[in-house]
Design a protein around this motif. Structure first.
Motif, PDB file in Angstrom:
ATOM      1  N   UNK A  39       0.854  -1.175   0.000  1.00 38.92           N
ATOM      2  CA  UNK A  39       0.000   0.000   0.000  1.00 38.92           C
ATOM      3  C   UNK A  39       0.897   1.234   0.000  1.00 38.92           C
ATOM      4  N   UNK A  40       0.578   2.193  -0.855  1.00 38.78           N
ATOM      5  CA  UNK A  40       1.263   3.485  -0.880  1.00 38.78           C
ATOM      6  C   UNK A  40       0.240   4.538  -0.504  1.00 38.78           C
ATOM      7  N   UNK A  41       0.634   5.463   0.357  1.00 37.97           N
ATOM      8  CA  UNK A  41      -0.273   6.511   0.804  1.00 37.97           C
ATOM      9  C   UNK A  41       0.451   7.849   0.774  1.00 37.97           C
ATOM     10  N   UNK A  42      -0.095   8.804   0.031  1.00 41.01           N
ATOM     11  CA  UNK A  42       0.461  10.153  -0.067  1.00 41.01           C
ATOM     12  C   UNK A  42      -0.170  11.018   1.017  1.00 41.01           C
ATOM     13  N   UNK A  43       0.665  11.580   1.896  1.00 37.73           N
ATOM     14  CA  UNK A  43       0.169  12.308   3.069  1.00 37.73           C
ATOM     15  C   UNK A  43      -0.055  13.793   2.773  1.00 37.73           C
ATOM     16  N   UNK A  44      -0.672  14.093   1.642  1.00 38.66           N
ATOM     17  CA  UNK A  44      -0.852  15.495   1.240  1.00 38.66           C
ATOM     18  C   UNK A  44      -2.200  15.681   0.549  1.00 38.66           C
ATOM     19  N   UNK A  45      -2.682  16.932   0.534  1.00 41.83           N
ATOM     20  CA  UNK A  45      -3.959  17.244  -0.120  1.00 41.83           C
ATOM     21  C   UNK A  45      -3.772  17.989  -1.441  1.00 41.83           C
ATOM     22  N   UNK A  46      -2.518  18.163  -1.853  1.00 43.38           N
ATOM     23  CA  UNK A  46      -2.272  18.833  -3.132  1.00 43.38           C
ATOM     24  C   UNK A  46      -1.248  18.062  -3.974  1.00 43.38           C
ATOM     25  N   UNK A  47      -1.175  16.766  -3.737  1.00 40.27           N
ATOM     26  CA  UNK A  47      -0.374  15.844  -4.545  1.00 40.27           C
ATOM     27  C   UNK A  47      -1.081  14.499  -4.478  1.00 40.27           C
ATOM     28  N   UNK A  48      -0.857  13.657  -5.473  1.00 42.67           N
ATOM     29  CA  UNK A  48      -1.548  12.371  -5.512  1.00 42.67           C
ATOM     30  C   UNK A  48      -0.642  11.298  -6.095  1.00 42.67           C
ATOM     31  N   UNK A  49      -1.175  10.102  -6.203  1.00 37.86           N
ATOM     32  CA  UNK A  49      -0.435   8.958  -6.730  1.00 37.86           C
ATOM     33  C   UNK A  49      -1.150   8.400  -7.952  1.00 37.86           C
ATOM     34  N   UNK A  50      -0.368   7.976  -8.930  1.00 40.20           N
ATOM     35  CA  UNK A  50      -0.925   7.368 -10.143  1.00 40.20           C
ATOM     36  C   UNK A  50      -0.076   6.191 -10.576  1.00 40.20           C
ATOM     37  N   UNK A  51      -0.713   5.204 -11.152  1.00 40.57           N
ATOM     38  CA  UNK A  51      -0.011   4.197 -11.938  1.00 40.57           C
ATOM     39  C   UNK A  51      -0.303   4.576 -13.379  1.00 40.57           C
ATOM     40  N   UNK A  52       0.756   4.779 -14.139  1.00 40.42           N
ATOM     41  CA  UNK A  52       0.575   5.288 -15.489  1.00 40.42           C
ATOM     42  C   UNK A  52       1.669   4.742 -16.397  1.00 40.42           C
ATOM     43  N   UNK A  53       1.498   4.929 -17.697  1.00 40.94           N
ATOM     44  CA  UNK A  53       2.480   4.473 -18.672  1.00 40.94           C
ATOM     45  C   UNK A  53       3.847   5.080 -18.371  1.00 40.94           C
TER      46      UNK A  53
END
Length: 139
Positions: A39-53
């Protein structure tokens, strides 16, 4: 059953997609857990996580342009601007994406597809240090 927790500090130069795949793979490899769930968790409200090409950089540029049209920086549009004109658009972009990812681990590695990479999606204009919590459970 074992588990491991790690805080990945990611220095970002400003808005954009930052590939954190190598750091994530290294963490999983070091834990010597053959089968489990990461599990990955980003501890911010103005950045996020993506799985992408991860092969063609134009995908990342197109994503950035698309999100700029969905949540443009427009001082007339938003009430919330505590940290500047990119503040509320960054919150909207985070709300439209995700701050948590779950990835199965098999044979000691995240089970990503051939063209998939893990990205921190920074939505603010200025440099920041972001904290992504990695939690691996398995055996």
């Amino acid at each position: 059953m074992r588990q491991a927790l790690h805080h990945l500090r990611v220095r970002v130069p400003g808005r954009g997609l930052i590939d954190i795949s190598d750091e994530v793979h290294a963490f999983v490899r070091e834990q010597r857990i053959d089968t489990g769930l990461l599990t990955l968790f980003c501890r911010h409200t103005s950045a996020s996580l993506l799985i992408q090409e991860n092969a063609d950089p134009s995908v990342r540029r197109d994503l950035e342009r698309y999100f700029a049209t969905l949540a443009p920086e427009d001082p007339q549009r938003y009430e919330h601007d505590t940290e500047g004109p990119d503040d509320m658009p960054a919150h909207l972009r985070t709300a439209l994406t995700q701050v948590q990812l779950s990835i199965p681990v098999e044979h000691g590695a995240p089970t990503l597809g051939t063209w998939q990479g893990i990205y921190l999606f920074e939505h603010r204009q200025h440099a920041h240090t972001r904290d992504v919590v990695l939690h691996l459970i398995g055996e």
